[in-house]
Design a protein around this motif. Structure first.
Motif, mmCIF file in Angstrom:
data_model
loop_
_atom_site.group_PDB
_atom_site.id
_atom_site.type_symbol
_atom_site.label_atom_id
_atom_site.label_comp_id
_atom_site.label_asym_id
_atom_site.label_seq_id
_atom_site.Cartn_x
_atom_site.Cartn_y
_atom_site.Cartn_z
ATOM 1 N N SER A 142 -11.663 -1.569 -1.595
ATOM 2 C CA SER A 142 -11.381 -1.133 -2.968
ATOM 3 C C SER A 142 -12.457 -1.630 -3.935
ATOM 4 C CB SER A 142 -9.993 -1.604 -3.404
ATOM 5 O OG SER A 142 -9.945 -3.012 -3.441
ATOM 6 N N ALA A 193 0.830 -1.200 0.000
ATOM 7 C CA ALA A 193 0.000 0.000 0.000
ATOM 8 C C ALA A 193 0.868 1.257 0.000
ATOM 9 C CB ALA A 193 -0.905 0.010 1.233
ATOM 10 N N ASP A 236 -3.949 5.357 -0.459
ATOM 11 C CA ASP A 236 -4.686 4.142 -0.831
ATOM 12 C C ASP A 236 -5.834 3.884 0.151
ATOM 13 O OD1 ASP A 236 -3.306 3.522 -3.099
ATOM 14 O OD2 ASP A 236 -1.974 2.049 -2.163
ATOM 15 N N THR A 260 -5.552 3.407 3.687
ATOM 16 C CA THR A 260 -5.174 2.305 4.583
ATOM 17 C C THR A 260 -4.494 2.889 5.819
ATOM 18 O OG1 THR A 260 -2.913 2.046 3.786
ATOM 19 C CG2 THR A 260 -4.623 0.870 2.565
ATOM 20 N N LYS A 280 -7.025 -0.490 -1.794
ATOM 21 C CA LYS A 280 -6.500 -1.748 -1.242
ATOM 22 C C LYS A 280 -7.593 -2.442 -0.447
ATOM 23 C CE LYS A 280 -2.498 -1.808 -2.769
ATOM 24 N NZ LYS A 280 -2.025 -2.907 -3.583
#
Lengths: 219, 100, 145
Positions: free
Chosen positions: A184, A127, A131, A133, A180
């Motif tokens: 996603s 990642a 992204d 996260t 991710k």
């Protein structure tokens, strides 16, 4: 004020973190229900309960800071279950491989530990920033610590800066699209929801301020 | 062992190519365990061996692949056409015929 | 002969599949399940430490193929490999094959003495295997009517 972090402080940090995660289980579940499979709260609670149990056990002794982080990592790997297990596990495991002074770490060493952890985490999860996260929380926090260190700030200031950056990073995940994990699959529909992993990661930096910049009374 | 199928002798078609038909006798059809034995036996031969379920007009599958064999969906009584090409094609078919 | 490790979020799936794969292998192949968590076996999840133990239990110089279900199973398997010394890690492979079909195929081919990469190639073929032939809607109606 002391510019070194002791094993006792690290222990207190992870206990506080565990308490926070256990208290926030429902919030993490709610966040994950919106964009994931609603298991981040229960997985993290299960993992951190195990961590807490081990840390509160007076019998548990750690040879040094590396052994401490390794032990945290192994507990998380075996007890969390979801993707967060190997991710947080890798974070602490890599942190453990960074140089330290036995039972204590100074600010440059601690910052480097977090950097090692972040690099490992990124390799494991593949990642990047934005992204949506945990990286979105941890990377700015580590960068803030590195900046504070470079400009000669104290440990307390560096930790406060890291917390602030972590919070902004976590909140920024509301505005971005997940690239991710399960979230996603939602594409643009993931926008508007704060990432649960970024949230559980924020608590690390939030609890670090109190736990690591004040002395442990018993020591 | 299946008496009916052991009687089938591989018919030479062209050069090293042979074919045989077999009838599935097992009440459970051509199931995973039997298919495993088919793959094991077939893999001992160099010949390329295919099977086709004539009772279902299936595609030709490679009998050295268990997943392809499962695609035959062969039930009891289904007739399979085995075709082998290669130096040991006849031996391969002789060995395989007894398994169904 | 290579060893197999079957990684699933579910202990029941991993153990049950192990039983099925054992039958396909016809003995002789070491197959280890790694399902659920060490301390909470029936909690769904994957555990790198448990996977590592499984790898070590089936280890041989011929290598180990890991079959995984999905999501964190892949990450935990990767992590388990990182715990291994280089010379062991280089002889382990995480398969892209679907777990159940892959385990069946891999057990069979491992039992035939195939090498690690050949066993994996056979298992990964499962990605293309169709289970049913779809009958077009209009034809199905006629058959039923």
């Amino acid at each position: 004020m002391a510019q070194e972090i002791t094993l006792g402080q690290l222990r207190r940090w992870l206990i506080l973190y565990a308490d926070r995660i256990i208290a926030e289980e429902e919030q993490l579940t709610r966040l994950d229900a919106a964009i994931g499979d609603a298991d981040h709260g229960v997985n993290m609670r299960r993992g951190l309960e195990k961590v807490r149990e081990r840390l509160l056990d007076e019998e548990t002794q750690y040879a040094d800071v590396g052994a401490f982080f390794r032990s945290i990592a192994m507990t998380l790997i075996s007890a969390v279950g979801g993707a967060a297990g190997p991710l947080y596990g890798t974070f602490f495991l890599r942190a453990a491989t960074s140089p330290h002074n036995g039972e204590r770490v100074d600010l440059p060493q601690f910052t480097r530990m977090l950097r090692f952890g972040l690099d490992g985490l990124q390799q494991r999860g593949k990642a990047h920033i934005n992204d949506k996260t945990m990286v979105d929380t941890i990377q700015p926090a580590v960068e803030a610590m590195e900046a504070a260190l470079a400009s000669g700030q104290s440990l307390a200031v560096a930790l406060a800066a890291a917390k602030q950056a972590a919070r902004l990073g976590m909140e920024h995940t509301i505005e971005i699209r997940a690239n991710k994990g399960r979230a996603s699959y939602l594409g643009d529909r993931s926008i508007g929801h704060q990432d649960p992993g970024a949230t559980s990661a924020y608590f690390l930096f939030e609890t670090a301020v109190v736990a690591l910049s004040t002395p442990v009374p018993k020591e | 062992m299946d008496r009916a199928n052991t009687g089938v002798s591989p018919t030479p078609t062209e050069g090293n190519e042979h074919s045989a038909t077999v009838t599935v006798k097992d009440p459970q059809g051509l199931h995973l365990r039997t298919s495993k034995d088919v793959v094991r036996v077939a893999s001992q031969y160099q010949a390329e061996i295919t099977a086709q379920n004539l009772s279902r007009s299936s595609i030709q599958v490679d009998v050295k692949s268990i997943l392809q064999l499962m695609q035959l969906q062969a039930r009891q009584g289904h007739v399979l056409l085995l075709q082998a090409a290669g130096p040991d094609a006849a031996d391969a078919l002789n060995a395989l015929c007894v398994l169904f | 002969m290579i060893g197999l490790v079957l990684v699933s979020h579910s202990r029941l799936i991993a153990d049950g599949l192990c039983q099925l794969a054992d039958q396909m292998a016809g003995g002789g192949v070491k197959i280890a399940p790694a399902g659920g968590l060490t301390d909470d076996p029936y909690t769904l999840g994957t555990d790198a430490a448990l996977i590592l133990e499984a790898i070590e239990s089936v280890w041989s110089e011929d290598g180990v193929l890991l079959l995984v279900d999905m999501g964190s199973a892949v990450m935990s398997a990767e992590m388990a490999l990182e715990f291994l010394p280089d010379e062991q890690r280089n002889r382990c492979l995480i398969s892209n094959a679907p777990l159940v079909e892959g385990a069946i195929v891999a057990a069979l081919h491992a039992g035939m003495g195939n090498r690690l990469h050949d066993v994996n190639a056979a298992a990964e073929d499962a990605l293309n295997a169709r289970k049913v032939e779809r009958v077009p809607e209009n034809v199905k109606d006629k058959t039923c009517g």
